[in-house]
Design an enzyme around this catalytic site. Structure first.
Site, PDB file in Angstrom:
ATOM      1  N   ASP A 208       0.732  -1.144  -0.022  1.00 44.37           N
ATOM      2  CA  ASP A 208       0.124   0.077   0.101  1.00 44.37           C
ATOM      3  C   ASP A 208       0.893   1.180   0.036  1.00 44.37           C
ATOM      4  O   ASP A 208       2.093   1.273   0.605  1.00 44.37           O
ATOM      5  CB  ASP A 208      -0.896   0.073   1.155  1.00 44.37           C
TER       6      ASP A 208
ATOM      7  N   GLU B 187      14.361 -15.206   0.259  1.00 44.55           N
ATOM      8  CA  GLU B 187      14.887 -16.313   1.311  1.00 44.55           C
ATOM      9  C   GLU B 187      14.073 -17.583   1.115  1.00 44.55           C
ATOM     10  O   GLU B 187      14.231 -18.675   1.543  1.00 44.55           O
ATOM     11  CB  GLU B 187      14.630 -15.685   2.732  1.00 44.55           C
TER      12      GLU B 187
END
Length: 556
Positions: A216, A265
C-alpha cells in the site's frame, strides 16, 4: 492434497481477485465479512477461474480507514477471525490451486499501535517518538503545523497532541505527521527499527504460506523531513526526479531492495506488487525491477475514458514499460478505492473526476446514468484487458457487473474522506457494499445485517441469478478466465489494426485474436476473421459484424 503450483513466475500472467474481507461473506451473522466467509466461498472462487486472491487488510483495526489503520501487523482482527482461521483459508485456497496475496500497509500504522501509544506516553526527543515524525510547531507558541502539507483525506497532514510526559505534561505539545487520517500516523522509514520490524512481518506471513504481498502507498514511505520542511501545496503535484519531499523519493528503493532480500529467502521467492501512483514511466519502472518489488500497478486504463486510441496507446506503452523493467504489466479497472467502472462508463462522455465526485454527492441522481451503456462498455473493456499479456487484477463483484452504490444514506457513511472534507467528498463506501450472493435469502446471502446497506437492485445482480445463465456477466468472466490460461502462453502481441481505428484488433503469438469495437455502431469484422471462429463475445453476436462497444475473442 495441495494443487498449488511452485512456478516462481506464476504472478507474471496471473488473474488476481481482490477481496475486501468485511464485504465478501459473513460466516457468523454479525454483518461483517470474515476469513471463514472467504473459506466458505472457495468453490465459487475456484469455479471463477482465478489464480490468486488478494486480501485487503484483515488485521486488528479501529476501522478509521477501513482496515488500513493497522493496530498489529501480525494478527487477525477478532471480528474477522483468528490466525487459525487464516491458516485454514490458506490451506483451502492452496488445495483449490489458488495463491494468497496479502496487503501490507507500511506508510503508517494506526494510532492504537503499541509503538505510537509508547510515543504519546514519552517526552519529545525520546527514542519512542523517533519511529514516527514528531515535530515542534511553528509560530510563537508552536500553534501552527510544521508545514503546509495536506492530508490525502482532506484537512492538514498534522495533528497536535497534548503532552503526557516531561516538563510540559498537560499542555499542547508537538505535532505528528499523517498523510492520511488523523488515526494513521506515518512511520519514520529512516529508522532501522521500522525497517527491521517490517522484515519480521514479511517473514511472519510468508511462513504461514502467503505467496505474495500488495504494498500500500509504496511510493510514500521515505520523506525529506529536513528543516525547514518544504512547501507541498497539492498531493497531485510530483517532481519527476526523485526529489519530491513526500512521494517517490529515490531512497524508497533502498527499502524495497531489503524487502526483496527477505522475499528471496523463500523457494519460490514471494511475489510483490507496488501500489505506486507514479505517472512517470521511468519512475514507475523502479518499483517493478527484479531487485525491488518485482511488479507495480499501472492505473492507466482505470483512469482512461472508453476510447480506442486511449486504450491502444496505454496498452502499448505499459507493455513496453514492463519489458524494460523485467516485470510483466498489470491491468485493473476497479478496486476498493475507486468508483466501479460500469458506473464510470455510464456517465456522459467527457465527464471529469470533478463530475464523478459531483455525481456521488448527488447520490447518483444527477446526471442520470446510462446503465446499459455502462455495463456494455465494462464488459467490452474487461475482455480487451483479459486478452492482454500481463496480470489482471479484478475487484470483488465486478464479475457480477455491479455498479457503484451512490445513494448510501449519510448516516451509514464511514470513509474518513467524508468527515475530513466536511461532507463535501463522498468517499469510497459505495464500492465496498457487501456482495449479493443470492436473490432469495436475507441480506442477499451475505450473512447478517450488513455493515453498509445493500440496495434493492442487487437482487438482479446476485450470483445465484447469474450462475449458469448464458450471457450473464458472471458466465462471461468464467469463460474468459478459463480461456485466458490457454491464451497467455507468451507475453507479447501483434497489433493488426491501424493506430487511429475505432476497431482495435490484436493477435497473441498462439493465434488467439481480440477485437474491440469502441464505436457506437456495429462494424464489419476485420478481413480474414470468420464469425464461426468467435468463441466469446461481450455482447450480442452478429454474423459478419461486431456490435457497438463489444469485444470478441477469436480462436486460432
Amino acid at each position: 492434497m495441495s494443487r498449488i503450483s511452485s512456478d516462481p513466475t506464476w504472478w507474471r500472467q496471473a488473474a488476481v481477485y481482490q477481496i475486501y474481507p468485511r464485504s465478501f461473506a459473513d460466516s457468523d451473522g454479525d454483518g461483517i465479512g470474515d476469513l471463514p466467509g472467504v473459506t466458505s466461498r472457495m468453490a465459487y472462487l475456484s469455479a471463477l477461474g482465478i489464480d490468486a486472491i488478494w486480501l485487503s487488510p484483515f488485521y486488528p483495526s479501529a476501522l478509521a480507514d477501513g482496515g488500513y489503520d493497522v493496530d498489529d501487523y501480525r494478527n487477525v482482527d477478532p471480528r474477522l477471525g483468528t490466525l487459525a482461521d487464516f491458516d485454514d483459508m490458506v490451506t483451502a485456497a492452496h488445495t483449490a490451486g489458488i495463491k494468497i496475496i496479502v496487503d501490507v500497509v507500511p506508510n503508517h500504522s494506526s494510532n492504537r499501535h503499541e509503538w505510537f501509544q509508547a510515543a504519546l506516553a514519552s517526552a519529545p526527543g525520546s527514542p519512542e517518538r523517533a519511529r514516527y515524525h514528531f515535530f515542534d510547531g511553528l509560530g510563537e507558541n508552536g500553534e501552527l503545523p510544521p508545514s503546509d502539507w495536506p492530508s490525502h483525506f482532506g484537512g492538514p497532514a498534522w495533528t497536535r497532541i497534548v503532552e503526557t510526559a516531561g516538563p510540559n505534561a498537560g499542555s499542547l505539545g508537538q505535532w505528528y505527521l499523517h498523510l492520511f487520517a488523523t488515526e494513521q500516523p506515518d512511520f519514520n522509514w529512516d529508522h532501522p527499527e521500522v525497517r527491521e520490524d517490517f522484515h519480521t512481518t514479511l517473514r511472519f506471513w510468508s511462513d504461514r504460506g502467503v505467496d505474495g504481498f500488495r504494498i500500500d502507498v509504496a511510493h510514500a514511505l521515505v520523506k525529506d523531513m529536513s528543516l525547514p520542511l518544504r512547501s507541498k501545496p497539492l498531493l497531485e503535484i510530483l517532481v519527476d526526479d526523485g526529489t519530491d519531499p513526500i512521494f517517490d523519493r529515490d531512497e524508497v528503493h533502498e527499502v524495497f531492495a531489503g524487502w526483496r532480500s527477505v522475499l528471496n529467502e523463500y523457494d519460490p521467492p514471494k511475489a510483490a506488487v507496488a501500489e505506486a501512483w507514479v505517472p512517470f514511466t521511468e519512475r514507475r519502472l523502479k518499483y517493478a525491477q527484479p531487485s525491488g518489488l518485482g511488479q507495480a500497478f499501472n492505473f492507466d486504463l482505470l483512469q482512461a475514458p472508453f476510447a480506442a486510441v486511449k486504450f491502444r496507446t496505454i496498452a502499448q506503452r505499459c507493455l513496453l514499460e514492463a519489458e524494460a523493467s523485467g516485470a510483466s504489466s498489470t491491468w485493473v479497472f476497479s478496486n476498493h478505492d475507486v468508483v466501479r467502472h460500469p458506473s464510470r462508463y455510464a456517465l456522459p462522455d467527457g465527464s471529469t473526476h470533478a463530475d464523478l465526485e459531483a455525481w456521488l454527492l448527488a447520490d447518483g441522481a444527477s446526471p442520470e446514468l446510462d446503465s446499459a451503456r455502462g455495463l456494455r462498455r465494462a464488459r467490452a473493456a474487461t475482455l480487451f484487458m483479459l486478452g492482454l499479456p500481463g496480470s489482471a487484477y479484478l475487484y470483488q463483484g465486478e464479475e457480477l457487473g455491479l455498479f457503484e452504490v451512490a445513494d448510501l444514506p449519510a448516516s451509514s457513511l464511514q470513509d474518513p474522506t467524508w468527515f475530513r472534507t466536511l461532507n463535501t467528498v463522498k468517499g469510497r463506501d459505495g464500492c465496498r457494499v457487501p456482495l449479493p450472493w443470492s436473490d432469495s435469502e436475507d441480506n442477499f446471502g451475505f450473512g447478517g445485517g450488513p455493515w453498509l446497506p445493500q440496495p434493492d437492485w442487487f437482487a438482479d445482480f446476485a450470483a445465484s441469478v447469474q450462475d449458469g445463465t448464458a450471457g450473464s456477466t458472471l458466465e462471461m468472466y468464467r469463460s474468459a478466465l478459463k480461456i485466458r490460461r490457454e491464451l497467455q502462453s507468451e507475453e507479447s502481441l501483434e497489433w493488426l489494426s491501424e493506430p487511429a481505428a475505432a476497431v482495435v484488433h490484436y493477435r497473441r503469438p498462439n493465434g488467439w485474436e481480440v477485437i474491440t469495437n469502441f464505436g457506437d455502431a456495429p462494424a464489419e469484422l476485420p478481413f480474414g476473421v470468420d464469425h464461426s471462429q468467435v468463441v466469446l463475445s461481450s455482447g450480442e453476436l452478429h454474423v459478419g459484424s461486431i456490435g457497438a462497444e463489444t469485444t470478441l475473442w477469436v480462436a486460432p
